[in-house]
Design an enzyme around this catalytic site. Structure first.
Site, mmCIF file in Angstrom:
data_model
loop_
_atom_site.group_PDB
_atom_site.id
_atom_site.type_symbol
_atom_site.label_atom_id
_atom_site.label_comp_id
_atom_site.label_asym_id
_atom_site.label_seq_id
_atom_site.Cartn_x
_atom_site.Cartn_y
_atom_site.Cartn_z
ATOM 1 N N SER A 1 0.817 -1.215 0.000
ATOM 2 C CA SER A 1 0.000 0.000 0.000
ATOM 3 C C SER A 1 0.847 1.260 0.000
ATOM 4 O O SER A 1 0.323 2.348 -0.256
ATOM 5 C CB SER A 1 -0.921 0.008 1.224
ATOM 6 O OG SER A 1 -0.163 -0.040 2.423
ATOM 7 N N GLU B 1 -6.137 -0.888 -7.464
ATOM 8 C CA GLU B 1 -5.100 -0.167 -8.190
ATOM 9 C C GLU B 1 -4.126 -1.164 -8.818
ATOM 10 O O GLU B 1 -3.614 -2.047 -8.124
ATOM 11 C CB GLU B 1 -4.342 0.774 -7.255
ATOM 12 C CG GLU B 1 -5.177 1.949 -6.766
ATOM 13 C CD GLU B 1 -4.451 2.802 -5.738
ATOM 14 O OE1 GLU B 1 -4.506 4.036 -5.843
ATOM 15 O OE2 GLU B 1 -3.839 2.224 -4.818
ATOM 16 N N HIS C 1 -3.198 -3.719 -5.962
ATOM 17 C CA HIS C 1 -3.471 -3.198 -4.621
ATOM 18 C C HIS C 1 -4.960 -3.182 -4.334
ATOM 19 O O HIS C 1 -5.711 -2.352 -4.861
ATOM 20 C CB HIS C 1 -2.882 -1.788 -4.483
ATOM 21 C CG HIS C 1 -3.126 -1.183 -3.137
ATOM 22 N ND1 HIS C 1 -3.467 0.133 -2.955
ATOM 23 C CD2 HIS C 1 -3.095 -1.740 -1.890
ATOM 24 C CE1 HIS C 1 -3.633 0.367 -1.658
ATOM 25 N NE2 HIS C 1 -3.408 -0.760 -1.011
ATOM 26 N N ASN D 1 -4.219 6.087 -1.379
ATOM 27 C CA ASN D 1 -3.592 6.378 -0.088
ATOM 28 C C ASN D 1 -2.861 7.713 -0.094
ATOM 29 O O ASN D 1 -2.765 8.384 0.939
ATOM 30 C CB ASN D 1 -2.634 5.249 0.304
ATOM 31 C CG ASN D 1 -3.381 4.031 0.816
ATOM 32 O OD1 ASN D 1 -4.542 4.123 1.192
ATOM 33 N ND2 ASN D 1 -2.732 2.881 0.816
#
Length: 646
Positions: free
Chosen positions: A419, A452, A440, A490
């Site tokens: 991440s 992702e 991800h 993120n």
């Protein structure tokens, strides 16, 4: 009769029993949608059926893909003036009323998806049969596009199944399968494919009375309308504010006060089409729909089809990734240091499969047979896709990938679920570093639609394309992103949560910080989100993602005390039965919402500017489907543009 009318999107023939079989088969389209040309031809067909009524009429689909997917949204999105929208609604309201008034019995034979206008045209038929197949789904999902079922759905559905079930369908957009539709009275019969045509013949000629809601539901559809409406408003208010999402409130008002006919609503009423389209949410939600369709199309054409997936790391993320792959029909080997570490993931998967298959033990057993505990990692050698989901430690990942590369097939996709770490740093241990991609997932895996798919400079294009195809195969939304700290989602969430925690440092209550963003339309506030993610994770990744040299005092103190949020039962909130205990909100801080949004908006803009995502639309799609960013805005980039224009 068909050639004389020169129909392009419909076919009609009359059988020996005198039944007219009307087949919708929209030209040059994989799915049937109700555009102006299609409904123009339908008007001609109604002219004929009114002049020369057959003994009965059955409406069916000529597509393998489904029945009718609803309105043609591309055509609808091009309409600018509210007057033109009203004209469209008036035309189709009139057409469906004509269908309902035909002197011959009519039946909708529903096989596959029957959505929106497709269900509304079916409700105007005297009878309905649903074919008992997994693909058969019925819904009025207009509310999810910020609009209302204006072609008769708000009138006919409550009359048929009662207001309780009808309002639930219209206010949530939920899909109903064939068996459930039969149980609730939405369709008259639910039959297997092999007998659907004979069942249609028998029912349409049966002369049986038209279904209507009875008992209490009939009263709630009449003199007790206000009771059902009040209950529905109360439920809607828990989830959506009228100023952001006017459509659900308009559905309730239109049903209760205007006989389900949005054309009867005065233009100055908040339930009017004028108000709905002036507010802007409808256009933004249609925009979000097309963004979703764009993500769905990515990886669709890939010839790569995985059969065996190997997941390393049986924690929450790894275990849930494995379970999701199994649900999509794949065989999965799940690796960790020993069976004891894998067992909780297996137990969690079994519980999830039981819910998915509604307690069908046979289906649960078949699923569990495809989820194989593999502490020795033997599945590496057979896997098409290998996903690393261990803790965020670069040395540990290096050791793991050295071992994996030595044993994996040369054509296997090597992926990391990291991440926050850069692919460039992880892949230095590989003999062929171009093989590594990021796949991800987000927590919880089963509920978060976005994944992702990460590439670094020099990533093998074929491997990346296979990764995109794999994510599409899992029925997730693949978002292509470049390798950078935090990627898109993120990288956007980090500064947002950090700013929220700074507010708590300054003396604001967590409740006041969360409340302002929940009222904006976020699924949860940033403080609750931090607690949910885990405050230790917030500390570990926050510095890398935000560039901050120090974490806020409030966060540091909680982590030092071992209060890590939901997983320990206490963080910024005390957690009980999986929910945060919140005190009554007393303070409202002026300008707080804009302060919290600012770092999120700036981070999104930076990701576009630096090429983490290819364009602003993909950024909007990623932040909406990866963070739950308020859909009514159309996405952060779109929201910024509108705010600047205002």
């Amino acid at each position: 009769m068909t050639p004389a009318m020169q129909l392009e999107h419909w076919r009609m023939h009359t059988d020996e029993s005198g039944i007219a079989w009307l087949t919708i088969d929209v030209a040059d389209s994989a799915a049937n949608t109700l555009g102006s040309a299609v409904l123009g031809e339908f008007a001609q067909i109604l002219d004929l059926l009114e002049r020369v009524p057959p003994k009965a009429m059955v409406m069916q689909s000529g597509k393998e893909a489904g029945y009718i997917a609803g309105a043609n949204l591309e055509e609808y999105a091009r309409i600018e003036a509210v007057a033109d929208i009203k004209a469209l609604v008036a035309r189709n309201w009139g057409l469906f009323n004509r269908l309902e008034a035909l002197p011959c019995p009519t039946l909708a034979l529903i096989r596959g998806h029957c959505m929106g206008g497709g269900l509304e045209i079916s409700l105007a038929c005297r009878y309905r049969i649903a074919v008992d197949e997994p693909g058969t789904r019925l819904a009025l999902p207009e509310v999810m596009l910020g609009i209302v079922p204006g072609w008769g759905g708000m009138l006919r559905l409550p009359r048929l199944v009662g207001p309780a079930a009808a309002l639930d369908m219209m206010l949530t957009g939920k899909q109903i399968d064939a068996r459930r539709a039969r149980k609730m009275g939405l369709v008259d019969e639910c039959v297997p494919p092999r007998v659907m045509e004979s069942a249609a013949r028998m029912l349409v000629l049966s002369g049986q009375p038209v279904r209507r809601a009875k008992g209490l539901q009939a009263w709630l559809n009449g003199p007790l309308k206000f009771v059902a409406a009040a209950g529905a408003r109360k439920q809607v208010a828990k989830k959506a504010r009228r100023e952001n999402y006017p459509a659900p409130y308009a559905i309730i008002d239109t049903w209760q006060r205007f006989d389900g006919n949005c054309l009867n609503v005065p233009s100055d009423h908040p339930a009017s089409l004028d108000h709905i389209f002036a507010q802007g949410t409808a256009r933004n939600l249609v925009r979000v729909f097309f963004l979703q369709q764009r993500l769905k199309s990515l990886g669709k054409d890939s010839a790569f089809k995985a059969r065996h997936v190997h997941v390393v790391g049986a924690g929450v993320m790894g275990g849930d990734i494995a379970a999701w792959c199994v649900q999509r029909g794949l065989t999965v080997t799940l690796q960790d240091q020993n069976i004891a570490r894998i067992a909780p993931a297996m137990s969690r998967a079994a519980e999830g499969f039981s819910k998915k298959f509604r307690g069908d033990r046979k289906q649960v057993r078949f699923a569990m047979d495809r989820l194989i505990a593999d502490p020795g990692g033997r599945g590496v050698a057979q896997a098409d896709v290998i996903i690393e989901a261990i803790f965020e430690n670069l040395e540990a990942k290096h050791a793991l990938f050295r071992d994996i590369e030595a044993r994996a097939r040369p054509d296997a996709v090597l992926a990391t679920n990291t991440s926050s770490l850069r692919l460039e740093d992880i892949r230095t241990c590989l003999q062929r570093p171009e093989r590594l991609v990021g796949i991800h997932f987000f927590n919880p895996v089963a509920r978060m639609p976005l994944v992702e798919v990460v590439e670094a400079d020099g990533t093998d294009a074929t491997v990346f394309a296979r990764a995109m195809g794999f994510v599409h195969q899992l029925d997730k939304l693949p978002l292509p992103v470049k390798s950078a700290p935090g990627f898109l989602v993120n990288a956007v969430l980090g500064p947002y949560m950090l700013e929220a925690i700074r507010c708590v440092d300054e003396g604001m209550t967590p409740e006041s910080v969360d409340a302002v963003m929940e009222s904006f339309g976020m699924p949860m506030g940033p403080i609750e989100l931090a607690d949910t993610v885990g405050l230790d994770i917030a500390v570990a990744t926050g510095k890398a993602l935000t560039g901050a040299s120090e974490v806020p005092d409030a966060l540091a103190e909680l982590v030092q005390a071992g209060k890590l949020g939901r997983k320990t039962g206490e963080g910024f909130y005390v957690w009980e039965d999986g929910r945060p205990r919140k005190e009554r909100l007393t303070d409202r801080v002026p300008g707080l919402g804009q302060r919290l949004l600012e770092p999120l908006l700036m981070a999104t803009q930076k990701c576009v500017a630096t090429g983490v995502v290819a364009d602003a639309d993909l950024a909007d799609a990623g932040v909406i489907f990866g963070t739950g960013f308020a859909p009514w805005t159309g996405g952060p980039m779109h929201y910024q543009q509108r705010e600047q224009a205002a």
